[in-house]
Scaffold this active site. Structure first.
Site, mmCIF file in Angstrom:
data_model
loop_
_atom_site.group_PDB
_atom_site.id
_atom_site.type_symbol
_atom_site.label_atom_id
_atom_site.label_comp_id
_atom_site.label_asym_id
_atom_site.label_seq_id
_atom_site.Cartn_x
_atom_site.Cartn_y
_atom_site.Cartn_z
ATOM 1 N N HIS A 1 -45.833 -16.883 3.555
ATOM 2 C CA HIS A 1 -46.102 -17.456 4.864
ATOM 3 C C HIS A 1 -47.587 -17.454 5.157
ATOM 4 C CE1 HIS A 1 -47.222 -13.921 7.416
ATOM 5 N NE2 HIS A 1 -46.606 -13.253 6.471
ATOM 6 N N CYS A 2 -48.001 -18.405 6.009
ATOM 7 C CA CYS A 2 -49.365 -18.418 6.515
ATOM 8 C C CYS A 2 -49.293 -18.085 8.000
ATOM 9 C CB CYS A 2 -50.045 -19.760 6.249
ATOM 10 S SG CYS A 2 -49.219 -21.155 7.032
ATOM 11 N N VAL A 3 -50.211 -18.569 8.803
ATOM 12 C CA VAL A 3 -50.239 -18.199 10.214
ATOM 13 C C VAL A 3 -49.083 -18.799 10.990
ATOM 14 C CG1 VAL A 3 -51.605 -18.347 12.339
ATOM 15 C CG2 VAL A 3 -52.726 -17.924 10.176
#
Length: 634
Positions: free
Chosen positions: A26-28
């Protein structure tokens, strides 16, 4: 965990279960999956889930946009799926090769677009000076100019070997060596000699053999200006290099990894990749002859319409031997003649882009692409302008098809293999004859193709990065007199664009919040207001700040840059730190990130946009650090 348990279970079920997942991280704002088969995923059901903002399928990744709660959803997801968090981001299989190709194709061309346009112009002008009699082929001035103009095109695999290796994260010098091997002068010269024998003689894929490798016949082809063979070779090279790094001791890796990589990849490129491209081209040539005999108009439609696609994949080489044989045996050729209008349709589309676009960078790139295209050098137009915009490329193909149908229907023939572009018109002069009907039809065909390419592009348009800019300008002024507001200053120096111009659906749609985006001119990020750093992503590509006035600001440096795993980023704060307006938050290397194939466009969004009556962005096209950027109206 229980709060997101239902959502995580629904996402897992609708992406096809854990057995369909190669990797997930995941990213932000989003869960990023690499799925074995994206067709299995039920995208519409996932989009409809409570807690999911959107789904983006891009570059071989299946991205489920969650928003600020993505870390909690991710933790719940990998626990429910039984995925080891240490291995969650590692791919379990090679995945879809085509998706990987799409992911890096734009990245490998972006670093060379400027030089591609420049050399195309120089090559075109050299041809023009020769045609007008201002220079001769024996002139040193002409030879030097042509060498400069033709250098990139003749050695294109070397340049692409560099950029493709950067994209894959493999040794760039090994990539350049592979490309250099493909255009090595001695091997290229061997093809001019008498073949040892011919494979599959008497068939469509008859292949002359000039040289063998360990007794295995090598089918040579001209790799100058080719694209696909070197990209496939570098993709394979990256796999071989990674394998060699695992099995070769550290003390000798420096020279043995390149040694074995080159020793394996280069011969297989000549033995497998080259022959596949050669045979595909020969089959294409045979099919073209069959269709031409059936109906010259249909053949013209197909060849003129798909010629630029054939060039991209290197398949056009299968038609050139047929044309040369026709010229040798019959002293004319009808086949390549049908492709002649395609380059004019291409520059018609480029002219339309130049006229219609409000994006200064795109307009400036269109000018040299148009000029070089006039002389038949269309690579800058294709790779720099029309293909990335998609619709103009399609419109140019339609124009090329109509032009090809006119040439085919008129039974036009070329009598020499001479110049390109406008200097290719003399190819259709019959020796000893007058200009005649054929030349007239060629001129009509290229004019029609040019007009169709331009007009269709103007009518159907394209996604111009600057088109949406005017949509917010009126609203920006209407609320200027409101008193209750919070002002956020620019966190970086650069060109301001609207979110709608960002080539990422989640940001462009405003689903993650309203705001703007900046194309940075310097690799430093400063605090847009005083507050607390609520999110500092470990990879350094995204920072979230809650201002003292309550605005939740997300600064996302680049697009998909989470995949760099922190490389080229230096963060100067940590999560929970107090920051003051104008304080340096992060630094990043624009050149290296761009060279790695990533877009550094930086969205600056207000994730709690619903709190505000309006969110106004400045009208200025360019801003400096500290300039007013966003006004939040309460």
């Amino acid at each position: 965990m229980k709060k997101y348990e239902a959502l995580a279970k629904d996402i897992l079920e609708n992406v096809g279960g854990v057995e369909n997942i190669n990797s997930v991280f995941h990213c932000v704002t989003r869960l990023r999956f690499k799925l074995k088969d994206e067709k299995i995923a039920n995208t519409e059901k996932i989009k409809a889930l409570d807690g999911v903002v959107s789904v983006v399928q891009s570059g071989g990744q299946y991205q489920v946009v969650i928003g600020n709660n993505v870390p909690d959803v991710y933790s719940t997801f990998i626990e429910i799926a039984g995925i080891n968090p240490e291995n969650a981001g590692e791919e379990k299989s090679t995945g879809n090769i085509f998706n990987r190709f799409i992911d890096f194709i734009s990245g490998v061309f972006t670093p060379v677009l400027g030089v591609l346009a420049a050399t195309g112009m120089i090559k075109g002008f050299a041809a023009m000076f020769l045609a007008f009699g201002w220079l001769t082929e024996q002139s040193g001035t002409y030879q030097i100019l042509y060498a400069v103009g033709d250098s990139l095109f003749n050695f294109f695999p070397i340049f692409l070997g560099y950029t493709a290796s950067k994209k894959f994260g493999s040794n760039i010098f090994v990539g350049m060596a592979i490309g250099a091997s493909m255009v090595y002068p001695t091997l290229a010269g061997i093809m001019a000699g008498k073949p040892l024998y011919t494979l599959f003689e008497g068939t469509v894929i008859a292949s002359p053999i000039h040289v063998t490798f360990l007794g295995i016949p090598v089918i040579l082809m001209s790799y100058a200006s080719s694209v696909i063979p070197i990209l496939i070779a570098i993709w394979f090279s990256s796999k071989v290099e990674n394998l060699m790094k695992k099995i070769i001791p550290d003390v000798v890796k420096t020279f043995l990894v390149p040694f074995f990589t080159l020793l394996i990849v280069v011969p297989l490129t000549f033995l497998i990749i080259g022959p596949i491209a050669t045979w595909a081209g020969q089959l294409l040539g045979a099919a073209t002859i069959w269709v031409y005999n059936l109906s010259p108009i249909i053949a013209g439609l197909l060849l003129g319409g798909f010629w630029q696609v054939f060039v991209i994949f290197g398949l056009h080489w299968g038609l050139i031997p047929i044309a040369m044989n026709n010229l040798a045996q019959m002293h004319f050729d009808p086949i390549l003649a049908m492709s002649f209008a395609a380059s004019f349709a291409q520059i018609g589309a480029v002219l339309a882009v130049m006229i219609k676009s409000k994006n200064e960078k795109l307009k400036s790139l269109s000018v040299p692409a148009f000029i070089s295209g006039i002389f038949g050098v269309t690579e800058p137009a294709i790779y720099g302008v029309t293909l990335p915009l998609k619709k103009p490329f399609i419109m140019s193909c339609i124009g090329g098809a109509i032009g090809g149908a006119i040439i085919g229907g008129a039974h036009v023939k070329s009598y020499i293999m001479g110049g390109l572009g406008i200097f290719g018109i003399p190819n259709f002069f019959k020796p000893g004859g007058s200009i005649g009907f054929s030349v007239l039809m060629v001129i009509i065909a290229i004019v029609v193709a040019f007009i169709i390419g331009a007009v269709l592009t103007l009518i159907f348009g394209f996604k111009d990065p600057a088109n949406a800019k005017a949509e917010t300008e009126a609203g920006n002024r209407e609320t200027e007199t409101l008193i209750e507001r919070e002002i956020l200053v620019s966190p970086m120096e650069g060109e301001v664009i609207t979110l709608a111009e960002v080539p990422d659906e989640a940001f462009a749609s405003g689903a993650l919040g309203k705001g703007t985006a900046i194309k940075p001119q310097a690799g430093k990020v400063f605090a847009p207001a005083s507050g607390v750093a609520t999110t500092v992503f470990p990879t350094g590509h995204a920072i979230g700040i809650k201002t003292d006035e309550g605005a939740e600001v997300l600064i996302h440096i680049g697009l998909n840059t989470v995949q760099l795993n922190g490389e080229h980023f230096t963060t100067h704060i940590k999560q929970g730190d107090r920051v003051e307006a104008g304080e340096l938050l992060s630094e990043f290397d624009i050149e290296k990130i761009t060279a790695a194939g990533y877009d550094v466009t930086t969205p600056v969004i207000i994730t709690n946009s619903d709190k505000y009556l309006d969110i106004l962005v400045v009208d200025d096209q360019n801003v400096k650090v500290g300039d007013r950027l966003i006004t939040l109206v309460i």
